[in-house]
Design a protein around this motif. Structure first.
Motif, PDB file in Angstrom:
ATOM      1  N   GLU A 104       0.809  -1.216   0.000  1.00 36.98           N
ATOM      2  CA  GLU A 104       0.000   0.000   0.000  1.00 36.98           C
ATOM      3  C   GLU A 104       0.848   1.273   0.000  1.00 36.98           C
ATOM      4  O   GLU A 104       0.311   2.378   0.017  1.00 36.98           O
ATOM      5  N   TYR A 105       2.179   1.136   0.031  1.00 34.24           N
ATOM      6  CA  TYR A 105       3.036   2.315   0.007  1.00 34.24           C
ATOM      7  C   TYR A 105       4.383   1.942  -0.608  1.00 34.24           C
ATOM      8  O   TYR A 105       4.743   0.766  -0.713  1.00 34.24           O
ATOM      9  N   THR A 106       5.135   2.968  -1.013  1.00 25.83           N
ATOM     10  CA  THR A 106       6.525   2.775  -1.420  1.00 25.83           C
ATOM     11  C   THR A 106       7.391   3.682  -0.555  1.00 25.83           C
ATOM     12  O   THR A 106       6.919   4.696   0.000  1.00 25.83           O
ATOM     13  N   GLY A 107       8.671   3.349  -0.464  1.00 22.98           N
ATOM     14  CA  GLY A 107       9.546   4.079   0.452  1.00 22.98           C
ATOM     15  C   GLY A 107       9.297   3.604   1.880  1.00 22.98           C
ATOM     16  O   GLY A 107       8.857   2.477   2.114  1.00 22.98           O
ATOM     17  N   GLY A 108       9.576   4.479   2.849  1.00 19.94           N
ATOM     18  CA  GLY A 108       9.342   4.130   4.248  1.00 19.94           C
ATOM     19  C   GLY A 108      10.135   2.909   4.688  1.00 19.94           C
ATOM     20  O   GLY A 108       9.637   2.073   5.446  1.00 19.94           O
TER      21      GLY A 108
ATOM     22  N   GLY B 102       1.513   6.450  -1.301  1.00 21.75           N
ATOM     23  CA  GLY B 102       0.657   5.763  -0.351  1.00 21.75           C
ATOM     24  C   GLY B 102       0.174   6.685   0.747  1.00 21.75           C
ATOM     25  O   GLY B 102       0.774   7.731   1.032  1.00 21.75           O
ATOM     26  N   ASP B 103      -0.924   6.304   1.391  1.00 20.42           N
ATOM     27  CA  ASP B 103      -1.555   7.150   2.400  1.00 20.42           C
ATOM     28  C   ASP B 103      -1.127   6.823   3.823  1.00 20.42           C
ATOM     29  O   ASP B 103      -1.386   7.607   4.744  1.00 20.42           O
ATOM     30  N   ALA B 104      -0.494   5.683   4.045  1.00 17.90           N
ATOM     31  CA  ALA B 104      -0.166   5.286   5.418  1.00 17.90           C
ATOM     32  C   ALA B 104       1.082   4.419   5.439  1.00 17.90           C
ATOM     33  O   ALA B 104       1.379   3.687   4.486  1.00 17.90           O
TER      34      ALA B 104
END
Length: 449
Positions: A170-174, A230-232
């Motif tokens: 649900e996201y990339t990076g992080g 992504g949102d979260a």
């Protein structure tokens, strides 16, 4: 603690059986061998454990409930210079998270990984915080500012369990990264204004929801890169402390762990209780070695010292159990000073030529004089190679399975659990008094890059 309106009552309560699915990591990196830490430093730590590969922590049901709990707590998120969006003291706010923050199963698991007995951090404000994707990483503008979820740092708590709470699809990076090298080298490089060498910055791997990593975070530099899409992207960070309090510690002063995001009426009494607990634990470690058999077999006669230690322990434990959440500094200092007054008087009267009186009067570094004690002529055989040796109750400080005599003699003076340990009790409490008196609101000495 508040309830979560989107959950039925039975889901508000933590259950090890329902909400955990613990597995073990496939690989573990040690500080000395894998991260090149100086063995002369490692021997003073609670354990040589460094960090590990990911392993499963939460069950599917645990992750489902956790989604609701974190959504409900997001309204309490704050920002600080190192972490743009976080929720501090999460065990204060959620019955579910407080249950996980006192889970015996989690505690056993991380203790097995670390190779030493751990407890949840005595400071409740440090037991659990939640890191979240920064709000300013929004894609609503053409050129958004992408801040790190967390910047390069070593923790001010000894051990951390980081649990990933968001599906990585649900996201990339992080990305959670760590420096493959000793803390001291990382600090030199970053302090000089240089980036850490790219070939020595390692990713922890796929951050699957419900999985986690466990590290001795105060000895391992780590960061979380910006979330790109992504949102979260949310993680829970639980903190742990070794029961062997003679080990080298992550921080010795409140300013080294205080962030202005924490109100003083919370973090200051938490710190005072923590330092009282640590001092009490020093005395417990002494008494755990000092059994009735040893006293009887050695014709031990220092009953006044036994009584003094037990009385001091009771006073310290009363602070741990009953100190209220308040910002009344005078209350903190009077309770702390009173708890060690008799022990301090005893040390000054009994060992005036062995201990720096200046330290006892001003809380400076102790100067224990053992130059005139010769192990060869006193019959002592010092066999402690690391502080971890002191944790095994079957291993005597002066050799395998040797009962200890702690009296007003050379053996007591030389023992790591003896006079130097009692000095440590006084030092810990007097330093805490100084912390309470001198800490200014908004003053923080947290180090990050």
């Amino acid at each position: 603690m508040e309830t979560v309106p989107t959950l039925v009552n039975e889901d508000q309560v933590w259950s090890d059986e329902k909400h955990l699915s613990l597995t073990f990591p496939t690989s573990i990196q040690t500080l000395e061998k894998d991260l090149n830490n100086d063995p002369e430093v490692v021997k003073f730590l609670a354990t040589d454990y460094g960090c590990c590969s990911r392993f499963r922590v939460m069950s599917n049901e645990g992750s489902r409930v956790l989604d609701h709990v974190i959504d409900n707590l997001e309204k309490y998120s704050k920002s600080c210079p190192r972490i743009p969006k976080l929720i501090r003291g999460a065990t204060f706010r959620s019955e579910f998270l407080n249950g996980m923050g006192h889970s015996s199963a989690v505690l056993r698991h991380v203790s097995l990984l670390a190779g030493c007995e751990l407890i949840y951090h005595p400071m409740k404000i440090h037991q659990l915080h939640v890191n979240m994707k920064p709000n300013d990483s929004s894609t609503s503008t053409n050129n958004p500012v992408k801040k790190n979820v967390d910047r390069w740092h070593c923790d001010s708590t000894p051990f951390v369990l980081i649990v990933f709470c968001t599906d990585p699809d649900e996201y990339t990076g992080g990305t959670l990264q760590f420096f493959n090298g000793p803390k001291e080298e990382g600090l030199r490089i970053l302090t000089a204004g240089n980036g850490l060498p790219a070939d020595r910055v390692k990713n922890v791997g796929r951050q699957d929801k419900g999985f986690g990593v466990f590290m001795q975070g105060w000895r391992v530099f780590h960061q979380v890169t910006p979330v790109l899409t992504g949102d979260a992207r949310t993680t829970m960070v639980f903190s742990f402390y070794p029961r062997n309090v003679l080990a080298l510690e992550a921080c010795a002063h409140l300013s080294q762990t205080y962030a202005p995001v924490d109100p003083l009426y919370i973090i200051m009494p938490d710190w005072v209780r923590f330092r009282a607990w640590k001092a009490a634990r020093r005395l417990e470690m002494l008494r755990e070695k000092w059994d009735d058999f040893t006293l009887a077999s050695k014709n031990f006669t220092d009953n006044d010292l036994i009584t003094l230690i037990d009385t001091t322990h009771a006073k310290l434990w009363r602070i741990v159990k009953s100190l209220p959440y308040t910002d009344q500094r005078q209350l903190f200092t009077s309770c702390l000073r009173e708890s060690i007054e008799d022990l301090k008087t005893f040390l000054l009267a009994t060992y005036p030529d062995k201990i720096s009186c200046a330290h006892l009067l001003s809380a400076k570094e102790p100067a224990l004089d053992t130059e005139n004690i010769d192990p060869a002529t006193s019959g002592l055989t010092l066999s402690v190679t690391s502080v971890a040796d002191l944790e095994d109750t079957e291993v005597g400080v002066f050799g395998k399975k040797q009962p200890l005599l702690f009296g007003l003699d050379a053996e007591f003076l030389c023992s790591p659990l003896g006079v130097s340990n009692l000095m440590g009790v006084v030092e810990d409490i007097e330093n805490c008094v100084d912390d309470v008196i001198t800490l200014q609101e908004e003053e923080s000495k947290l180090v990050y890059f």
